[in-house]
Design an enzyme around this catalytic site. Structure first.
Site, short mmCIF file in Angstrom:
data_model
loop_
_atom_site.label_atom_id
_atom_site.label_comp_id
_atom_site.label_asym_id
_atom_site.label_seq_id
_atom_site.Cartn_x
_atom_site.Cartn_y
_atom_site.Cartn_z
N SER A 142 8.30 5.68 -10.56
CA SER A 142 9.22 5.40 -9.46
C SER A 142 9.80 4.00 -9.64
O SER A 142 9.15 3.12 -10.23
CB SER A 142 8.48 5.48 -8.11
OG SER A 142 9.28 4.97 -7.06
N TYR A 155 1.69 2.77 -2.82
CA TYR A 155 2.53 3.69 -3.57
C TYR A 155 3.09 3.02 -4.82
O TYR A 155 3.02 3.56 -5.93
CB TYR A 155 3.67 4.20 -2.69
CG TYR A 155 4.59 5.16 -3.39
CD1 TYR A 155 4.22 6.49 -3.59
CD2 TYR A 155 5.83 4.75 -3.87
CE1 TYR A 155 5.06 7.38 -4.25
CE2 TYR A 155 6.68 5.63 -4.52
CZ TYR A 155 6.29 6.94 -4.71
OH TYR A 155 7.13 7.81 -5.37
#
Length: 249
Positions: A142, A155
């Site tokens: 990501s 995350y």
């Protein structure tokens, strides 16, 4: 371009995993689709089989946090399909809380699912690739991996970890027929990114985002920020801007 006929995708019941399954099916790949939600996998299988009757699709209920099950399912898919030519490590969870605000259970779950379970999937896939002498591992990281962010701390850490994991695997396989691709998606519409009514700046449609992802996958690039615009320049900014500016983004 190497033809990758048999493709296994985790987290294939929704979001980017489902969209990548559709793209691979349209290209004539046989698929092994894995996720926890068996009903959604069966619905997707029925739809894709109707549209692309020449391909073979298997579905497997899989909780990637059950590491023994990961190895069993991957080996079973290889056994029934004959080979696994590409494995897309996509299953993951998001959200989380700033550290120290009472969100430890959710933050721990993110790291467990996005990093430790990704290791299990990579181990299972590369074990098969080494035995076959070929294969293509695709790991979904990501853009949140670029820097520590206050609202995505766990995350981002999990996605930075999985990117480093993929690079280490790539380093160990240099000069072999086994390829490793790490993708860094920006904001792409999916169930994970649709969390409220407010529009997210720089968000692109699932179609545009996954088309960009598939282009990088099929080229078997080592790394790719997707879509390239605006995420290549944004990646530079995120890496080099003062933390106080990044933290406000």
């Amino acid at each position: 371009m190497t033809v990758r006929k048999n493709v296994l995708i985790t987290g294939a019941s929704s979001g980017l995993g489902e969209a990548m399954a559709r793209k691979h099916a349209a290209r004539g790949s046989d698929l092994a689709l894995c996720a926890r939600r068996a009903d959604r996998l069966e619905t997707l299988k029925a739809e894709l089989t109707a549209v692309h009757p020449g391909i073979r699709i298997e579905v497997h209920t899989l909780d990637v946090n059950d590491h023994d099950q990961v190895f069993r399912v991957f080996r079973s898919c290889r056994g029934t399909l004959g080979t696994l030519d590409r494995v897309v490590v996509n299953a993951g969870v998001g959200h989380g809380s700033p550290v120290g605000t009472g969100g430890f259970p959710a933050n721990a779950r993110i790291l467990q699912t996005n990093l430790v379970a990704a290791l299990a999937q990579c181990e299972a896939a590369v074990e098969i690739f080494r035995d076959q002498g070929s294969g293509h591992l695709v790991v979904i990281s990501s853009m949140s991996a670029m820097r520590g962010l206050p609202h995505l701390t766990a995350y981002g850490a999990s996605k930075a970890g999985v990117a480093t994991l993929a690079e280490g695997i790539r380093a160990s396989l240099l000069g072999t027929p086994i390829k490793v691709t790490t993708l860094f998606p920006g904001y792409i519409e999916s169930e994970m990114t649709t969390t409220g009514n407010e529009p997210t700046p720089m968000m692109v449609s699932t179609e545009k985002g996954v088309t960009s992802m598939m282009k990088a996958i099929e080229a078997e690039r080592a790394q790719a920020k997707v879509p390239a615009w605006p995420w290549i320049p944004m990646g530079f900014v995120m890496r080099h801007a003062p933390l106080r500016i990044v933290a406000k983004s």
